[in-house]
Design an enzyme around this catalytic site. Structure first.
Site, short mmCIF file in Angstrom:
data_model
loop_
_atom_site.label_atom_id
_atom_site.label_comp_id
_atom_site.label_asym_id
_atom_site.label_seq_id
_atom_site.Cartn_x
_atom_site.Cartn_y
_atom_site.Cartn_z
N TRP A 1 1.10 -1.25 0.12
CA TRP A 1 0.06 0.08 0.03
C TRP A 1 0.96 1.15 -0.08
O TRP A 1 2.05 1.21 0.40
CB TRP A 1 -1.05 0.16 1.11
CG TRP A 1 -0.16 0.16 2.47
CD1 TRP A 1 0.06 -1.06 3.34
CD2 TRP A 1 -0.02 1.29 3.15
NE1 TRP A 1 0.72 -0.64 4.63
CE2 TRP A 1 0.79 0.79 4.47
CE3 TRP A 1 -0.24 2.58 3.17
CZ2 TRP A 1 1.33 1.77 5.52
CZ3 TRP A 1 0.45 3.59 4.01
CH2 TRP A 1 1.03 2.88 5.27
N GLU B 1 7.37 7.99 13.93
CA GLU B 1 7.71 7.50 12.70
C GLU B 1 8.66 8.21 11.84
O GLU B 1 9.40 7.83 11.12
CB GLU B 1 6.43 7.24 11.92
CG GLU B 1 5.41 6.19 12.58
CD GLU B 1 5.92 4.62 12.34
OE1 GLU B 1 6.66 4.53 11.60
OE2 GLU B 1 5.08 3.79 13.20
N GLU C 1 8.78 1.06 6.48
CA GLU C 1 8.58 1.97 7.48
C GLU C 1 8.39 3.53 7.05
O GLU C 1 7.63 4.18 7.70
CB GLU C 1 9.67 1.91 8.64
CG GLU C 1 9.75 0.89 9.55
CD GLU C 1 8.72 0.51 10.48
OE1 GLU C 1 8.19 1.79 10.79
OE2 GLU C 1 8.43 -0.43 10.98
N HIS D 1 5.02 4.97 6.61
CA HIS D 1 4.16 5.27 7.99
C HIS D 1 4.05 6.88 8.23
O HIS D 1 3.30 7.38 8.40
CB HIS D 1 4.80 4.55 9.17
CG HIS D 1 4.74 2.94 9.02
ND1 HIS D 1 4.94 2.03 9.91
CD2 HIS D 1 4.21 2.35 7.94
CE1 HIS D 1 5.08 0.80 9.36
NE2 HIS D 1 4.45 1.02 8.12
N GLU E 1 8.33 -3.07 17.66
CA GLU E 1 7.56 -3.36 16.51
C GLU E 1 6.02 -3.82 17.17
O GLU E 1 5.04 -3.13 16.63
CB GLU E 1 7.94 -4.57 15.74
CG GLU E 1 9.14 -4.06 14.98
CD GLU E 1 8.91 -2.98 13.95
OE1 GLU E 1 7.79 -2.73 13.66
OE2 GLU E 1 9.84 -2.56 13.34
N THR F 1 4.59 -0.71 18.75
CA THR F 1 3.98 0.47 17.98
C THR F 1 2.81 -0.28 17.27
O THR F 1 1.63 0.57 16.74
CB THR F 1 4.84 0.85 16.64
OG1 THR F 1 5.55 -0.41 16.09
CG2 THR F 1 5.92 1.60 17.11
N ASP G 1 1.52 -3.41 8.92
CA ASP G 1 3.13 -3.66 8.81
C ASP G 1 3.93 -3.80 10.02
O ASP G 1 4.30 -4.56 10.04
CB ASP G 1 3.58 -2.43 8.03
CG ASP G 1 3.09 -1.89 6.75
OD1 ASP G 1 2.88 -2.76 6.13
OD2 ASP G 1 3.47 -0.96 6.40
N GLU G 2 3.47 -3.17 10.95
CA GLU G 2 4.24 -3.28 12.27
C GLU G 2 4.19 -4.73 12.85
O GLU G 2 5.03 -5.46 13.48
CB GLU G 2 3.74 -2.48 13.52
CG GLU G 2 3.64 -1.10 13.20
CD GLU G 2 5.08 -0.09 12.79
OE1 GLU G 2 5.94 -0.77 12.63
OE2 GLU G 2 4.74 1.08 12.84
FE LIG Z 1 7.86 -0.55 12.89
FE LIG Z 2 6.19 2.24 11.87
#
Ligand SMILES: [Fe+2]
Ligand SMILES: [Fe+2]
Length: 328
Positions: A29, A72, A110, A113, A163, A166, A195-196
């Site tokens: 994405w 981020e 990352e 984000h 991770e 978050t 994603d995290e």
């Molecule tokens: Fe992360």
């Molecule tokens: Fe992140």
């Protein structure tokens, strides 16, 4: 420590297999998939709708969202952190070494984000974007010391923790956003949280492998990491006004339940269970001590969380630059 990089290098093949945990760019994405399309004929309506929905967000949620966004946006500090750890580091900057490819792929994911969240904030018109950007610039200048002493074992344990932290925080912001009627923000935060979660799985698998290859060293590193406490990556954020901006942000996050002392305890409990620390046998004296310490740690932090339960609600409100000096 010297042996630590050897073990890390020895598992490069294993990491190579994990590169599939990173999504191909074509299947990833992008922030523009979810944000208003400013080239479309109805761009005014899309932006208008975003702003109307964002109007229902509380100041508390905005503060937490800003703190998460700044965290981020300090991504350069995190990629630098990873590359300070021997055995993991990318020697050339474009190395084909699996650890280096992993770190670049992770960083590239990352990077979306901060972009998605800060573009959302910009379009929402709800926050003082200049104050937010000043804070990001300060944070990157001030840096970030994860207290790993450049031990790659500790680096991977730290990252597994972060991770998950978050993932919890973005997931909770998504929930509050949805409850506040802002489904777009909910969607963005859930994409980030997804994603995290994927990253968390990968880092936890790396540590699991380390525990197989070097149980004593890994367990000792895990205990040392937890004794040093898991410093939050945005600890040194500053807006040039507030003496301890991070503490202000953390209190608000705790008050609205986005990231709490209980979450800290839960994450420790989860990692200890996931890595099957309690059942490990045949350990050295030092590692057995570490095991004992780790097995009681989640309960220790749970008790702490209970003791401080009502504290954030009682905290006196004070102005914050990010929300134009309104008090939270
Ligand atoms: Fe992360
Ligand atoms: Fe992140």
């Amino acid at each position: 420590m010297h042996q630590h990089h050897d073990v890390i290098r020895a598992m490069a093949g294993f990491v190579g297999e994990y590169l599939t945990q990173l999504n191909p760019v074509e299947k990833s994405w992008q922030p523009s998939d979810v944000l208003p399309n400013l080239t479309a004929g109805d761009w005014r309506e899309s932006v208008q709708q975003l702003r109307e929905r964002a109007a229902g967000l509380s100041d508390e949620l905005l503060v937490v969202l800003v703190g998460d966004t700044i965290t981020e946006e300090a991504l350069p500090s995190y990629q630098t952190m990873v590359n300070r750890h021997p055995g993991v580091a990318d020697d050339t900057g474009a190395s084909e070494y699996p650890w280096a490819r992993w770190t670049r792929g992770w960083t590239a994911e990352e990077n979306r984000h901060g972009e998605a969240l800060s573009t959302y904030l910009y379009l929402s018109g709800r926050v003082n974007m200049r104050a937010v950007q000043v804070t990001t610039q300060h944070l990157i200048r001030n840096g970030f010391d994860p207290q790993t002493a450049n031990d790659p074992y500790k680096g991977l344990i730290y990252t597994s923790f972060q991770e998950r932290a978050t993932r919890v925080s973005h997931g909770n912001v998504a929930q509050v956003a949805n409850q506040s009627g802002d489904a777009l923000l909910g969607k963005i935060c859930n994409l980030v949280a997804g994603d995290e979660a994927r990253h968390e799985e990968a880092y936890k698998s790396f540590v699991k492998k380390l525990l197989e290859l070097d149980p004593n060293g890994t367990l000792t590193a895990f205990a040392e990491m937890m004794k040093a406490k898991v410093v939050m990556p945005a600890r040194l954020m500053a807006d040039g006004v507030e003496p301890d901006l991070f503490a202000r942000f953390a209190v608000v996050a705790q008050r609205i339940g986005v990231y709490t002392a209980r979450d800290y305890a839960d994450i420790i409990g989860h990692l200890v269970a996931y890595w099957q620390v309690p059942g490990m046998t045949g350990l050295s004296g030092e590692a057995a001590e570490a095991q004992h310490y780790l097995c009681g740690l989640a309960a220790h932090y749970q008790r702490f969380a209970e003791r401080i339960e009502g504290r954030p609600a009682r905290q006196t409100r004070a102005p914050l630059s990010w929300i134009f000096g309104r008090s939270v």
